[in-house]
Write an enzyme that holds these catalytic residues in place. Structure first.
Site, PDB file in Angstrom:
ATOM      1  CD  GLU A  61      -2.803   1.088   2.455  1.00  7.77           C
ATOM      2  OE1 GLU A  61      -2.759   0.136   3.265  1.00  7.77           O
ATOM      3  OE2 GLU A  61      -3.543   2.075   2.586  1.00  7.77           O
ATOM      4  NE  ARG A 304       4.368  -8.277  11.496  1.00  9.30           N
ATOM      5  CZ  ARG A 304       4.037  -7.301  10.658  1.00  9.30           C
ATOM      6  NH1 ARG A 304       2.993  -7.397   9.883  1.00  9.30           N
ATOM      7  NH2 ARG A 304       4.759  -6.209  10.597  1.00  9.30           N
ATOM      8  CE  LYS A 314       2.903   0.101   5.121  1.00  7.63           C
ATOM      9  NZ  LYS A 314       2.332   0.103   3.773  1.00  7.63           N
TER      10      LYS A 314
HETATM   11  P1  ATP Z   1      -0.188  -1.503   6.850  1.00  9.38           P
HETATM   12  O1  ATP Z   1      -1.156  -2.519   6.344  1.00  9.38           O
HETATM   13  O2  ATP Z   1      -0.234  -1.245   8.314  1.00  9.38           O
HETATM   14  O3  ATP Z   1      -0.116  -0.267   6.051  1.00  9.38           O
HETATM   15  P2  ATP Z   1       1.784  -3.399   5.987  1.00  9.38           P
HETATM   16  O4  ATP Z   1       3.141  -3.551   6.571  1.00  9.38           O
HETATM   17  O5  ATP Z   1       0.844  -4.531   5.986  1.00  9.38           O
HETATM   18  O6  ATP Z   1       1.236  -2.129   6.717  1.00  9.38           O
HETATM   19  P3  ATP Z   1       1.543  -3.326   3.137  1.00  9.38           P
HETATM   20  O7  ATP Z   1       1.932  -2.240   2.224  1.00  9.38           O
HETATM   21  O8  ATP Z   1       0.126  -3.735   3.160  1.00  9.38           O
HETATM   22  O9  ATP Z   1       1.978  -2.831   4.550  1.00  9.38           O
HETATM   23  O10 ATP Z   1       2.475  -4.587   2.923  1.00  9.38           O
HETATM   24  C1  ATP Z   1       2.786  -5.108   1.669  1.00  9.38           C
HETATM   25  C2  ATP Z   1       3.139  -6.555   1.787  1.00  9.38           C
HETATM   26  O11 ATP Z   1       4.232  -6.736   2.663  1.00  9.38           O
HETATM   27  C3  ATP Z   1       1.986  -7.371   2.343  1.00  9.38           C
HETATM   28  O12 ATP Z   1       1.825  -8.512   1.539  1.00  9.38           O
HETATM   29  C4  ATP Z   1       2.436  -7.713   3.730  1.00  9.38           C
HETATM   30  O13 ATP Z   1       1.928  -8.969   4.111  1.00  9.38           O
HETATM   31  C5  ATP Z   1       3.941  -7.748   3.595  1.00  9.38           C
HETATM   32  N1  ATP Z   1       4.578  -7.445   4.877  1.00  9.38           N
HETATM   33  C6  ATP Z   1       4.439  -6.328   5.613  1.00  9.38           C
HETATM   34  N2  ATP Z   1       5.122  -6.422   6.756  1.00  9.38           N
HETATM   35  C7  ATP Z   1       5.744  -7.624   6.755  1.00  9.38           C
HETATM   36  C8  ATP Z   1       6.606  -8.320   7.676  1.00  9.38           C
HETATM   37  N3  ATP Z   1       6.981  -7.779   8.824  1.00  9.38           N
HETATM   38  N4  ATP Z   1       7.022  -9.551   7.323  1.00  9.38           N
HETATM   39  C9  ATP Z   1       6.668 -10.107   6.159  1.00  9.38           C
HETATM   40  N5  ATP Z   1       5.859  -9.523   5.250  1.00  9.38           N
HETATM   41  C10 ATP Z   1       5.391  -8.287   5.539  1.00  9.38           C
HETATM   42 MG    MG Z   2      -1.224  -4.261   4.891  1.00 11.80          MG
END
Ligand code: ATP
Ligand code: MG
Length: 596
Positions: A61, A304, A314
């Site tokens: 995102e 994760r 984030k």
């Molecule tokens: P938010 O949803 O709070 O904005 P997010 O970290 O989920 O934060 P995204 O941009 O949705 O951000 O993440 C993109 C991809 O990265 C998703 O597929 C998510 O599952 C993966 N991802 C995010 N954080 C991690 C992590 N700590 N370990 C592994 N994969 C991650």
């Molecule tokens: Mg997310």
């Protein structure tokens, strides 16, 4: 194995590899069909000459910079695609108009490229037959998502709920209590369609209504208790502007994005496990309606990445930037890819770390030490060596003029890398005065200390042996100068070099060959091992950045360095220029030496 591509047998296997291998073996996606309109067919077909291929995606995102957790996801998806001859899409999941910005789209694009991954190619819709690198934007599917919602309404599978958000929340029930039906749940399809179009056309204020799936208010899985699909939100979107005042919810949009791009395996983190039944429900219904291809993508969850002393939320990272705890998203202490890169982390180090951290179904914390270990293990074989003095004090060889001649400077050299003779040598000077580390001198020998103290002999590494004779301190007791006598005929590499045995070897930079450099010693940003539970102020490491003025040798200052170096005894450093001045940024010490 009947699949055309054998995965690298040297790579450790994991459950996702097993899933993909079994799907390839059974030809699960070999005969994928969709039944949609010609318009959808075009959307579906973009870049999908071979819909049977393993097709994965990384769907960030664009609401912040990518961090080390994202690196894990990027690494996993792109490497799996590569291993099985498939492709990986870079998809901006930009369905939330409020938090997304172009700046982030660009930063994400740069970070993926820097890690060394090529997003999937696609046919250029404007130029038939031409294939271009292609980025996918979820917002490109808003029209389709809207039509899919009208389809669900027509099929009696969705309804417009005009209760308040609070009423909806209360009626949802909880883990022990089933939900109760909304009074709007049994409106006719025609009435729902009319109300949904009123939502779309801006006839209802924000928050006045939502479109909900019509599934089961008594489901033991709360995510199936008629989840929201669309909400009204008057906000300008970075891609679609003010075209829409209703926006799809993430849980509705994401499966559709995967289906339209004909993703085969939709890999996400464990928090989404409870969403999987809805993912399947939605895509099963849309496939029945002929709107998407069958078989549709499947969701798989892995744990994760959590790293001790590191925050990967984030929201928290934004807070660090906005409250001024760090200099920006790319501060070298930040776990963002932009920050890690400035710190001296390389794509190879991060990929090795991701690989070592494993792909499992059970969460846990990976020790920060293993992040640094991956950096050392990848840099040690390739980083050029250099000498620098980080906390300098002057050492004077009082008999230099007698032994070597007044004003004489001697030449010294050392290999660029101890295991690559073919990389050549670095050349530097030695003279009467050299900078040494303040911590290399003691008035009285501490136990186990073999460096400079009166009466002791040490080697100036790659140079001569000297014998310490004393030191000068200022009125406050601060060391200002160390004096020593040069032991004649002991220069490294000369026949006399081994005649005098010493236990200590110290690094140095000759005054005649010194270029000043700002030294920035970075440490972990958080002292707390598992930060994120308390106020940031309490968890931050107050000494995460210590700066000093030091010196490097002239050859190093003259070199254009694109990769980190190893400063002997001190660790791995990036050498950069900042406002014309030379700056050494420490990526990691040579060994783990962290004490909280
Ligand atoms: P938010 O949803 O709070 O904005 P997010 O970290 O989920 O934060 P995204 O941009 O949705 O951000 O993440 C993109 C991809 O990265 C998703 O597929 C998510 O599952 C993966 N991802 C995010 N954080 C991690 C992590 N700590 N370990 C592994 N994969 C991650
Ligand atoms: Mg997310």
């Amino acid at each position: 194995m009947t699949s055309a591509v054998d995965p690298d047998p040297a790579k450790p296997s994991n459950f996702l590899r097993h899933v993909i291998e079994s799907d390839l073996e059974q030809g699960r996606y070999a005969d994928r069909r969709w039944g949609g309109s010609p318009g959808d067919a075009q959307l579906h077909a973009r870049g999908m000459n071979d819909p049977a291929k393993v097709r994965l995606r990384f769907p960030p995102e664009p609401n912040g910079y990518l961090h080390i957790g994202h690196a894990k996801s990027i690494w996993l998806n792109f490497e799996l695609a590569k291993a099985y001859g498939g492709v990986c899409h870079l998809r901006f999941d930009d369905t939330n108009p409020e938090r997304e910005e172009q700046e982030y789209v660009e930063a994400i694009r740069d970070a993926v490229k820097w890690l060394g991954y090529e997003p999937a190619l696609a046919d250029d819709p404007a130029r038939p037959g031409v294939v271009v690198a292609h980025e996918y934007f979820a917002s490109d599917y808003f029209d389709f998502m809207y039509r899919a919602a009208e389809y669900l309404i027509g099929a009696g599978l969705a309804y417009v709920d005009e209760q308040s958000a609070e009423e909806i929340r209360l009626a949802r029930g909880d883990f022990n209590t089933p939900g109760t039906d909304s009074p709007f749940r049994n409106r006719s399809a025609a009435e729902n369609l009319e109300r949904f179009r009123a939502m779309r056309d801006g006839q209802l204020p924000d928050g006045a209504a939502v479109l909900r799936a019509r599934i089961d208010m008594a489901s033991p899985n709360i995510n199936l208790r008629d989840p929201a699909l669309y909400r009204i939100r008057r906000a300008t979107h970075h891609n679609t502007g003010d075209t829409w005042c209703i926006y799809p919810m993430y849980t509705y949009a994401h499966p559709i994005e995967d289906a339209l791009e004909q993703i085969t395996h939709s890999i996400c983190t464990l928090e989404f496990e409870d969403q999987r039944p809805f993912y399947d429900w939605l895509l099963d219904r849309l496939a029945e309606g002929g709107l998407i291809a069958s078989p549709h993508p499947r969701q798989y969850e892995f744990a994760r990445l959590n790293v001790t002393h590191v925050i990967t939320s984030k929201r928290r990272l934004r807070q660090l930037v906005e409250e001024g705890h760090v200099e920006g998203w790319d501060d070298p202490r930040m776990p963002t890819l932009a920050g890690l890169r400035r710190r001296g982390y390389t794509p190879e180090a991060l990929k090795l770390f991701c690989e070592r951290s494993g792909v499992t179904k059970s969460g846990g914390w990976i020790d920060y030490v293993s992040l640094e270990a991956a950096l050392r293990d990848t840099l040690d074989p390739v980083a050029p060596r250099a000498m620098a003095v980080l906390d300098p004090v002057r050492l004077v060889m009082t008999n230099w003029d007698e032994v070597m001649g007044a004003g004489f400077v001697d030449d010294c050299s050392a290999p660029v890398h101890p295991h690559h003779a073919d990389w050549g040598k670095r050349s530097f000077k030695i003279g009467r005065e050299v900078w040494i580390e303040r911590s290399d001198y003691e008035d009285v020998q501490p136990k186990g200390f073999f460096r400079l103290f009166p009466g002791n002999k040490v080697r100036l590494k790659y140079g001569h042996v000297v014998e310490c004779i004393g030191a000068t301190r200022d009125a406050e007791g601060r060391l200002v100068e160390v004096q020593a006598r040069l032991v004649p005929d002991t220069k490294s590499g000369t026949p006399g070099a081994d005649a005098v045995k010493v236990k200590g070897n110290i690094t140095w930079v000759a005054l005649a060959d010194a270029v000043p450099a700002e030294i920035r010693l970075y440490e972990r940003l958080f002292a707390a091992p598992q930060p994120g539970s308390e106020a940031l102020e309490q968890e931050l490491n107050p000494r995460s950045l210590v700066t000093s003025q030091g010196y490097v040798q002239t050859w190093l200052a003259a070199e254009a360095l694109s990769q980190p170096i190893q400063v002997e005894r001190h660790g791995y450093f990036s050498v950069v220029r900042d406002n014309g001045g030379l700056v050494l940024i420490r990526a990691a010490t040579l060994r783990d030496s962290w004490t909280p």
